[in-house]
Scaffold this motif. Structure first.
Motif, short mmCIF file in Angstrom:
data_model
loop_
_atom_site.label_atom_id
_atom_site.label_comp_id
_atom_site.label_asym_id
_atom_site.label_seq_id
_atom_site.Cartn_x
_atom_site.Cartn_y
_atom_site.Cartn_z
N SER A 22 0.87 -1.17 0.00
CA SER A 22 0.00 0.00 0.00
C SER A 22 0.91 1.22 0.00
CB SER A 22 -0.87 -0.01 1.25
OG SER A 22 -0.04 0.22 2.38
N LEU A 23 0.31 2.39 -0.19
CA LEU A 23 1.13 3.60 -0.16
C LEU A 23 1.78 3.80 1.21
CD1 LEU A 23 -0.92 6.14 -2.30
CD2 LEU A 23 1.38 5.31 -2.74
N ASN A 26 5.21 0.59 1.26
CA ASN A 26 5.69 0.22 -0.06
C ASN A 26 7.06 -0.44 -0.04
OD1 ASN A 26 7.10 2.48 0.55
ND2 ASN A 26 6.36 3.72 -1.16
N ALA A 28 9.71 -3.24 -0.71
CA ALA A 28 9.88 -4.02 -1.94
C ALA A 28 9.39 -5.46 -1.73
CB ALA A 28 11.35 -4.03 -2.33
N ASP A 29 9.06 -6.11 -2.85
CA ASP A 29 8.53 -7.47 -2.79
C ASP A 29 9.43 -8.43 -2.00
OD1 ASP A 29 6.14 -7.15 -4.16
OD2 ASP A 29 7.13 -7.28 -6.11
N VAL A 30 10.71 -8.40 -2.30
CA VAL A 30 11.63 -9.34 -1.67
C VAL A 30 11.70 -9.09 -0.17
CG1 VAL A 30 14.05 -10.02 -1.49
CG2 VAL A 30 13.04 -9.67 -3.74
N ASP A 31 11.83 -7.84 0.21
CA ASP A 31 11.95 -7.51 1.63
C ASP A 31 10.66 -7.86 2.36
OD1 ASP A 31 14.62 -5.50 1.58
OD2 ASP A 31 13.53 -5.71 -0.28
N ARG A 54 13.79 -12.91 -9.37
CA ARG A 54 13.22 -12.53 -10.67
C ARG A 54 11.76 -12.95 -10.81
NH1 ARG A 54 18.61 -13.99 -13.69
NH2 ARG A 54 19.61 -11.95 -13.53
N GLN B 150 18.34 -5.88 -20.32
CA GLN B 150 19.44 -6.35 -19.48
C GLN B 150 20.64 -6.79 -20.32
OE1 GLN B 150 19.16 -10.06 -17.39
NE2 GLN B 150 20.49 -9.37 -15.72
N LEU B 191 19.96 -6.15 -12.90
CA LEU B 191 19.80 -7.48 -12.30
C LEU B 191 18.76 -8.34 -13.03
CD1 LEU B 191 19.88 -6.43 -8.52
CD2 LEU B 191 21.62 -7.78 -9.73
N GLY B 192 18.13 -7.75 -14.03
CA GLY B 192 17.09 -8.51 -14.74
C GLY B 192 15.80 -8.62 -13.95
N LEU B 193 15.52 -7.63 -13.13
CA LEU B 193 14.30 -7.65 -12.32
C LEU B 193 13.25 -6.75 -12.96
CD1 LEU B 193 15.94 -7.32 -8.79
CD2 LEU B 193 15.39 -9.40 -10.06
N TRP B 197 6.34 -2.55 -11.49
CA TRP B 197 5.59 -1.97 -10.37
C TRP B 197 6.23 -0.72 -9.79
CZ3 TRP B 197 0.85 -3.77 -10.19
CH2 TRP B 197 0.62 -5.03 -10.77
N GLU B 201 1.25 2.73 -8.71
CA GLU B 201 0.87 2.78 -7.31
C GLU B 201 0.75 1.37 -6.76
OE1 GLU B 201 -2.14 6.01 -6.40
OE2 GLU B 201 -2.53 4.58 -4.77
N PRO B 202 1.19 1.07 -5.53
CA PRO B 202 1.91 1.95 -4.60
C PRO B 202 3.44 1.95 -4.77
CG PRO B 202 1.31 -0.09 -3.50
CD PRO B 202 0.88 -0.23 -4.93
N TYR B 203 3.90 1.81 -6.00
CA TYR B 203 5.32 2.01 -6.32
C TYR B 203 6.27 1.07 -5.57
CZ TYR B 203 2.79 6.17 -7.69
OH TYR B 203 1.85 7.01 -8.20
N ILE B 204 6.13 -0.22 -5.87
CA ILE B 204 6.89 -1.26 -5.16
C ILE B 204 8.06 -1.74 -6.02
CG2 ILE B 204 6.71 -3.51 -4.05
CD1 ILE B 204 4.82 -1.71 -2.77
N PRO B 205 9.28 -1.55 -5.58
CA PRO B 205 10.38 -2.19 -6.30
C PRO B 205 10.34 -3.71 -6.03
CG PRO B 205 11.18 -0.53 -4.71
CD PRO B 205 9.75 -0.82 -4.40
N VAL B 206 11.04 -4.47 -6.85
CA VAL B 206 11.14 -5.91 -6.57
C VAL B 206 12.00 -6.10 -5.32
CG1 VAL B 206 11.95 -8.15 -7.41
CG2 VAL B 206 10.93 -6.50 -9.01
N ILE B 207 13.06 -5.31 -5.22
CA ILE B 207 13.99 -5.53 -4.11
C ILE B 207 14.53 -4.19 -3.62
CG2 ILE B 207 16.13 -5.77 -5.49
CD1 ILE B 207 16.67 -8.31 -3.72
N ASN B 208 14.72 -4.10 -2.31
CA ASN B 208 15.34 -2.92 -1.73
C ASN B 208 16.81 -3.15 -1.41
OD1 ASN B 208 13.08 -1.21 -1.63
ND2 ASN B 208 12.40 -2.03 0.33
N ARG B 209 17.10 -4.35 -0.94
CA ARG B 209 18.47 -4.65 -0.50
C ARG B 209 19.00 -5.84 -1.25
NH1 ARG B 209 19.41 -3.17 5.24
NH2 ARG B 209 20.93 -4.81 5.13
N ILE B 218 24.96 -12.92 -13.71
CA ILE B 218 24.38 -12.03 -14.72
C ILE B 218 25.27 -11.93 -15.95
CG2 ILE B 218 22.89 -10.65 -13.20
CD1 ILE B 218 25.13 -8.57 -13.10
#
Lengths: 520, 520
Positions: A22-23, A26, A28-31, A54, B150, B191-193, B197, B201-209, B218
């Motif tokens: 949600s806003l 937000n 990240a998916d992995v975290d 991936r 990538q 990274l090929g991710l 998204w 909204e709600p602006y979610i990266p695949v990964i933060n860390r 890669i």
């Protein structure tokens, strides 16, 4: 197999309930996923391979941030293998593999119920390039030899595993772990490691303690992130198959001292308890593997596995596997036969034919005495099955070697035979052997019969055990590190012991009080 | 850069002196090597990838069990990257990468001497599929779009890195580490991710860390086991490039509070010290990136980067990069120009042209006022370079937005501008900007000029720093975790601040005591 308190799994399923994005949140998916897994695991250290990262954005949304994660633990870190949607009823599975030089056995187990679902066995496809280990090591040194041997094995494994899971309607992705027990050379070939130095002085394997690898690293067609546990070895001649046997026996849980014996071309012997382990290996001769006796065979349909001789009529009664017409004799059958020949006075304490007792059963073929065990009329081969004097001589050397090794190792640790609480016998040989016959010929010590415990396929048993419990998995490495390897020193003392053991049952009859000869 | 006590490396070379195998010591090659590495590292946890294990038997014998191991540390485990023979004088190398949306910069460094050897920069090949981030995100959603983006990048990186190391006679295998700083989308594409998204909204990266990966994961053409450190992000709109900037600035080591500003399409602002960090980003408008002004350009040869106006004669004097005939103006040149226009009374405090002062320099083109900055005779383009009223209006909005963001964030943490000890300005913009001009137009606060510190390419600086020191590497994640992200709330209060900042220098002149207009 039941879960006990200590038997925590190292591959497990964790239910996921993840806050949807949600806003206000937000992450990240992995975290977000790692947070969800942490809840179920109580660990700070969760790792997700890039190949999985991936897939996450689409999987998490497809599964609506619910489902199960399957993870494995390695050195206190947890690694994600796969995620599955909610209500994936099929469960997840693991494979135990006995990577034998000649035969490979694969067992499919349900990780949740710990039940064995099915098992398959097949000829090691590397036989094509050499039936024995040495030939394969030489082949591996040729151009592309190593990669050929490895890919042949992996391809065949993929075929057989594929068929096995398909038969049970299981998706390959649901196979989330594998454990492989084999001898040092076989595990090297499995991993694509050059076995060149294994058979050359000073006999150095590439690796003793393989780290966990992921299935994708060697191209196995299961979940690409499934951990592959390859049993470690103690050295070039003491491999993971033996360690699997020790694990399967449970001897390292016991206060009392046990023996574990695995008989093949080499006799491998382990003695120890929960505090210590000593091992050695010695050439036992191929007599027990069915390699030498002209009628010798590996156990299989039509192979004689039991023999009794009526001490009055001297009639030889045989039992064959699957009750088929006899075609040969396996190691345990041979021990039975020789024990009976001795008890009925047809051979003497040196293992020599007593012509007066054998009479017309004895034939002279090219100057060598042969006993007709099965006449051509009763034989499954159309020819008589015979046992020659050299066949017996060969067995005598084998059994003497075995007894000498047992004596030497127990002397080294200063344990008397009477202190041995259990005597585990691994392999097919262990399943078929009649302990009282082996005692009669003086191959194994004269202990109460219930001391002897057949282990069956201890490699697959050990591999299965290590897959299902973190304690067992850790025990594998504990066993490896704890083993003191006794280099057999073939000195005068050993030769004296060996000579004394080359009688039936032994020159020192007091060692075998239970062996009573009815007539001689 | 000097090594300090705390600046322990996390990628390092360890001298190897391994006992050669003998019958008395027939430890396996891998276990033998691990023992050798342990001696030099004092750790129990050394891991060797299967791809390296495969090479060890021949390498160790070829090197006669002597040489150097290059290892990296990750979460308290050490991993083997390569081994080199004794006397491999060439040393080992690492690469820092500034992964910009438009330009990629690669810096080659010697890991032993910590010296920069060379640097190369090139156009991000993904420009082919979209100049800006949004277009690339949309392209990634097409079939094979992500993998195309990538692989295009990786291929180009391999080409450029290959040329760079070849130029210095360095073997690719000797490149043992890489660190990549870029914005969230760029690191996802690297990274090929799937970046799908990030902009939704709600602006979610695949990964933060992102965890450390190996270069082979890669397809980078350096040592296959070289660790690749990809800078983490705080969210979709606060990426690793910013974190690299914070690291490069050193602001998290200081007791005093600093500002860090990175100006592009977005103005990214960080405020904080060794105890806390707050960040926010806001649209600064493209005026400062050279996107809007009809003569605006990225800094480059022939681009105007300095302007002075004689307040008597109103003659406009320009300086261009490399002193070439002028072809356009970059953001910092534009700020200079507008400041000078204001100081010379050619524009008023609302940024509107004062016709009485500009006279015939002002032309009406299609009803819009244009100031001729460079006549067609002096221009490198053959056409006059002009600045239109809308160009100035656009800059006014950008500078007002920047000042409002700075005010809002410092108000939020209750820090007065006078408490700011350092004001770091990242990027090319920061290298060219004249702080006194930016102060004059009221874009940045009226602080002593030595408060302003240009950081240059702070992404590559941060990436380099993180490669060479474990503390800096850990700081990267400490920075990430410590940042409080302030969501800019465009409410009435913000709009009031913004309106007040849309004057030169500001409606509240007391905020800019140093700005003195010579004539008006």
């Amino acid at each position: 197999m039941r879960k006990t308190k200590q038997d925590k799994p190292w591959i497990k399923k964790v239910g996921l309930e993840i806050a949807t994005p949600s806003l206000k949140d937000n992450t990240a998916d992995v975290d977000r996923l790692i947070k969800g897994i942490k809840k179920g695991l109580e660990t700070e250290d969760i790792r997700i391979d890039l190949s999985m990262v991936r897939q996450l954005p689409s999987l998490l949304r497809e599964y609506n941030y619910r489902g199960d994660a399957v993870v494995f633990e390695d050195r206190n870190s947890w690694h994600l293998i796969e995620i599955f949607p909610c209500g994936n009823a099929n469960g997840v599975f693991v494979l135990a593999v006995d990577l034998g030089t000649s035969t490979v056995v694969v067992r499919l187990m349900n990780l949740s119920t710990l039940e064995t679902i099915d098992e398959t066995s097949f000829r090691n496809p590397q036989n094509e390039f050499g039936a024995d280990i040495l030939t394969r090591i030489h082949f591996a040194a040729k151009e592309d030899g190593l990669s050929k041997l490895q890919s042949l094995l992996i391809r065949k494994l993929n075929e057989e595993m594929g068929a096995l899971v398909k038969k049970h309607g299981i998706d390959k992705k649901s196979v989330v772990g594998m454990c492989v027990a084999g001898n040092t050379t076989m595990t090297h070939l499995f991993l694509g490691l050059d076995p060149y130095w294994i058979c050359r002085e000073p006999y150095i394997p590439v690796i003793n303690r393989p780290a966990l690898i992921l299935s994708s690293e060697i191209g196995l067609a299961i979940s690409p992130r499934a951990p592959i546990l390859v049993f470690p070895n103690v050295g070039s001649y003491f491999g993971g198959d033996l360690i699997a046997g020790i694990l399967a026996s449970g001897m390292i849980q016991q206060k009392e001292v046990s023996f574990l014996v695995d008989v093949g071309t080499n006799a491998e012997v382990v003695i120890g308890n929960r505090d210590w382990l000593m091992a050695c290996a010695g050439a036992a001769g191929p007599a027990l593997e069915g390699g030498v006796a002209s009628m010798g065979m590996m156990a299989g349909p039509g192979v004689i596995d039991r023999v009794t001789i009526d001490s009055e009529t001297l009639e030889i009664r045989i039992r064959t596997i699957e009750n088929l017409p006899p075609v040969g004799i396996c190691g345990s059958g041979l021990i039975d036969l020789v024990a009976q020949l001795f008890l009925s006075g047809m051979i003497d304490l040196r293992g020599k034919y007593v012509e007066a007792r054998c009479r017309d059963r004895l034939q002279d073929i090219e100057g060598i005495k042969h006993l007709i065990v099965v006449s051509y009329e009763d034989s499954g081969t159309g020819k008589p099955l015979t046992l020659s004097q050299p066949d017996i001589d060969s067995l005598m050397r084998s059994k003497a070697a075995m007894y000498t090794i047992l004596t030497t190792i127990s002397n080294t640790v200063n344990i008397h035979m009477s202190e041995i609480s259990r005597f585990y016998i691994a392999g097919t040989f262990g399943s078929y052997i009649q302990p009282h016959s082996a005692i009669t010929i003086g191959m194994i010590p004269d202990l109460p019969l219930d001391t002897y415990v057949p282990l069956g396929n201890s490699s697959i048993k050990g591999a299965s055990k290590a897959l299902l419990s973190a304690r067992a998995r850790d025990d594998v490495f504990r066993i490896r590190d704890r083993i003191t390897y006794l280099e057999l020193n073939v000195n005068q003392e050993f030769m004296n012991l060996f000579s004394a053991a080359k009688f039936i049952p032994h020159t020192d009859r007091s060692l075998f009080p239970s062996v009573k000869v009815s007539s001689s």
